[in-house]
Write a protein that holds these residues in place. Sequence first.
Motif, PDB file in Angstrom:
ATOM      1  N   THR A 153       0.847  -1.205   0.000  1.00 35.61           N
ATOM      2  CA  THR A 153       0.000   0.000   0.000  1.00 35.61           C
ATOM      3  C   THR A 153       0.877   1.248   0.000  1.00 35.61           C
ATOM      4  N   SER A 154       2.161   1.037  -0.251  1.00 32.58           N
ATOM      5  CA  SER A 154       3.109   2.156  -0.319  1.00 32.58           C
ATOM      6  C   SER A 154       3.877   2.036  -1.628  1.00 32.58           C
ATOM      7  N   GLY A 155       5.184   1.859  -1.577  1.00 39.04           N
ATOM      8  CA  GLY A 155       5.988   1.771  -2.783  1.00 39.04           C
ATOM      9  C   GLY A 155       6.051   0.362  -3.335  1.00 39.04           C
ATOM     10  N   GLY A 156       6.550   0.269  -4.552  1.00 42.13           N
ATOM     11  CA  GLY A 156       6.708  -1.018  -5.224  1.00 42.13           C
ATOM     12  C   GLY A 156       6.026  -0.982  -6.576  1.00 42.13           C
ATOM     13  N   THR A 157       6.802  -1.210  -7.647  1.00 39.16           N
ATOM     14  CA  THR A 157       6.247  -1.212  -8.997  1.00 39.16           C
ATOM     15  C   THR A 157       6.940  -2.291  -9.814  1.00 39.16           C
ATOM     16  N   PRO A 158       6.337  -2.718 -10.929  1.00 40.61           N
ATOM     17  CA  PRO A 158       7.034  -3.672 -11.786  1.00 40.61           C
ATOM     18  C   PRO A 158       8.243  -3.050 -12.483  1.00 40.61           C
ATOM     19  N   TYR A 159       8.332  -1.712 -12.488  1.00 42.88           N
ATOM     20  CA  TYR A 159       9.442  -1.025 -13.154  1.00 42.88           C
ATOM     21  C   TYR A 159      10.697  -0.967 -12.286  1.00 42.88           C
ATOM     22  N   GLY A 160      10.546  -1.236 -10.985  1.00 46.72           N
ATOM     23  CA  GLY A 160      11.669  -1.195 -10.065  1.00 46.72           C
ATOM     24  C   GLY A 160      11.174  -0.963  -8.654  1.00 46.72           C
ATOM     25  N   ALA A 161      12.092  -0.941  -7.717  1.00 46.41           N
ATOM     26  CA  ALA A 161      11.737  -0.746  -6.312  1.00 46.41           C
ATOM     27  C   ALA A 161      11.453   0.727  -6.054  1.00 46.41           C
ATOM     28  N   SER A 162      10.493   0.984  -5.175  1.00 50.84           N
ATOM     29  CA  SER A 162      10.185   2.369  -4.825  1.00 50.84           C
ATOM     30  C   SER A 162       9.742   2.464  -3.373  1.00 50.84           C
ATOM     31  N   HIS A 163       9.807   3.693  -2.870  1.00 48.19           N
ATOM     32  CA  HIS A 163       9.459   3.998  -1.482  1.00 48.19           C
ATOM     33  C   HIS A 163       8.664   5.290  -1.467  1.00 48.19           C
ATOM     34  N   SER A 168       6.575  15.453   4.568  1.00 45.05           N
ATOM     35  CA  SER A 168       7.214  16.109   5.713  1.00 45.05           C
ATOM     36  C   SER A 168       7.502  15.184   6.887  1.00 45.05           C
ATOM     37  N   ASP A 169       7.088  13.910   6.790  1.00 43.14           N
ATOM     38  CA  ASP A 169       7.234  13.058   7.978  1.00 43.14           C
ATOM     39  C   ASP A 169       8.250  11.935   7.846  1.00 43.14           C
ATOM     40  N   ASP A 170       8.976  11.852   6.744  1.00 42.03           N
ATOM     41  CA  ASP A 170      10.026  10.839   6.568  1.00 42.03           C
ATOM     42  C   ASP A 170       9.603   9.460   7.061  1.00 42.03           C
ATOM     43  N   LYS A 171       8.601   8.898   6.409  1.00 40.61           N
ATOM     44  CA  LYS A 171       8.132   7.555   6.775  1.00 40.61           C
ATOM     45  C   LYS A 171       9.248   6.538   6.541  1.00 40.61           C
ATOM     46  N   PRO A 172       9.403   5.595   7.457  1.00 40.00           N
ATOM     47  CA  PRO A 172      10.430   4.564   7.254  1.00 40.00           C
ATOM     48  C   PRO A 172      10.046   3.643   6.101  1.00 40.00           C
ATOM     49  N   ILE A 173      11.022   2.951   5.579  1.00 37.25           N
ATOM     50  CA  ILE A 173      10.777   1.972   4.521  1.00 37.25           C
ATOM     51  C   ILE A 173       9.933   0.844   5.103  1.00 37.25           C
ATOM     52  N   THR A 174       8.830   0.526   4.425  1.00 35.66           N
ATOM     53  CA  THR A 174       7.906  -0.496   4.925  1.00 35.66           C
ATOM     54  C   THR A 174       8.484  -1.890   4.699  1.00 35.66           C
ATOM     55  N   ASP A 175       7.886  -2.887   5.335  1.00 31.94           N
ATOM     56  CA  ASP A 175       8.325  -4.273   5.144  1.00 31.94           C
ATOM     57  C   ASP A 175       8.195  -4.689   3.678  1.00 31.94           C
ATOM     58  N   ASP A 176       7.076  -4.312   3.035  1.00 33.63           N
ATOM     59  CA  ASP A 176       6.898  -4.661   1.620  1.00 33.63           C
ATOM     60  C   ASP A 176       7.968  -4.003   0.761  1.00 33.63           C
ATOM     61  N   GLU A 177       8.226  -2.719   0.984  1.00 33.04           N
ATOM     62  CA  GLU A 177       9.256  -2.013   0.215  1.00 33.04           C
ATOM     63  C   GLU A 177      10.630  -2.638   0.424  1.00 33.04           C
ATOM     64  N   ARG A 178      10.912  -3.004   1.662  1.00 29.79           N
ATOM     65  CA  ARG A 178      12.192  -3.633   2.015  1.00 29.79           C
ATOM     66  C   ARG A 178      12.375  -4.956   1.263  1.00 29.79           C
ATOM     67  N   LYS A 179      11.333  -5.791   1.296  1.00 36.88           N
ATOM     68  CA  LYS A 179      11.403  -7.092   0.624  1.00 36.88           C
ATOM     69  C   LYS A 179      11.564  -6.930  -0.882  1.00 36.88           C
ATOM     70  N   LEU A 180      10.891  -5.934  -1.447  1.00 34.16           N
ATOM     71  CA  LEU A 180      11.001  -5.708  -2.889  1.00 34.16           C
ATOM     72  C   LEU A 180      12.395  -5.207  -3.277  1.00 34.16           C
ATOM     73  N   CYS A 181      13.021  -4.393  -2.443  1.00 38.90           N
ATOM     74  CA  CYS A 181      14.403  -3.953  -2.703  1.00 38.90           C
ATOM     75  C   CYS A 181      15.343  -5.154  -2.728  1.00 38.90           C
ATOM     76  N   ILE A 182      15.232  -6.004  -1.731  1.00 45.24           N
ATOM     77  CA  ILE A 182      16.093  -7.193  -1.651  1.00 45.24           C
ATOM     78  C   ILE A 182      15.842  -8.114  -2.838  1.00 45.24           C
TER      79      ILE A 182
END
Length: 197
Positions: A153-163, A168-182
Amino acid sequence: MSEILVLYYSQGGAVREMAQLIARGVESVKGIKARIRTVPKVSANCEATEPDIPTSGAPYVELKDLQECIGLALGSPTRFGNMAAPMKYFLDSTTSLWLKGALIGKPASLFTSTGSLHGGNESTLLTMMLPLLHHGMLIVGLPYSEPELSSTTSGGTPYGASHVGGISDDKPITDDERKLCIALGKRLAESALKLAA
């Protein structure tokens, strides 16, 4: 040992963290090492504004880093739906590699971070592909066989990893985003090994 270049520009730290996660994925593949590099900030006049050697973090990239590696993971924050100027400035300096065909046939993946959900994640990844396609590189994205691509429900696309970092609140990288980066780093490394063989 073969190396994948993980090249990024990061201002707030999210893209740097993504680069480290992608490097983790790269190094989960036997026989591959990640070479992490960054680019210096540039001024409005498109001149480097930082010292020749960074005071901390990853070293600055050199053209030989691109030439020596068997694959590339390229990351930048979004700036109005495009890559940040420091990354574009560096890519504009790669004409000598283009003339030699030094990157033809090497795989590349992309990653980015935006301030808002519809802040240009996909357009940034797509525009970052353009110079790589001119170099003859092969783009490696994220397939929907990665379950997080369908559940995020945050970052992640078939074109590449995203966050999605928030404006203004610098949200941390989510678990889904983290797994997609790896997963992206691992997929890039596996593809690079196959192509190098």
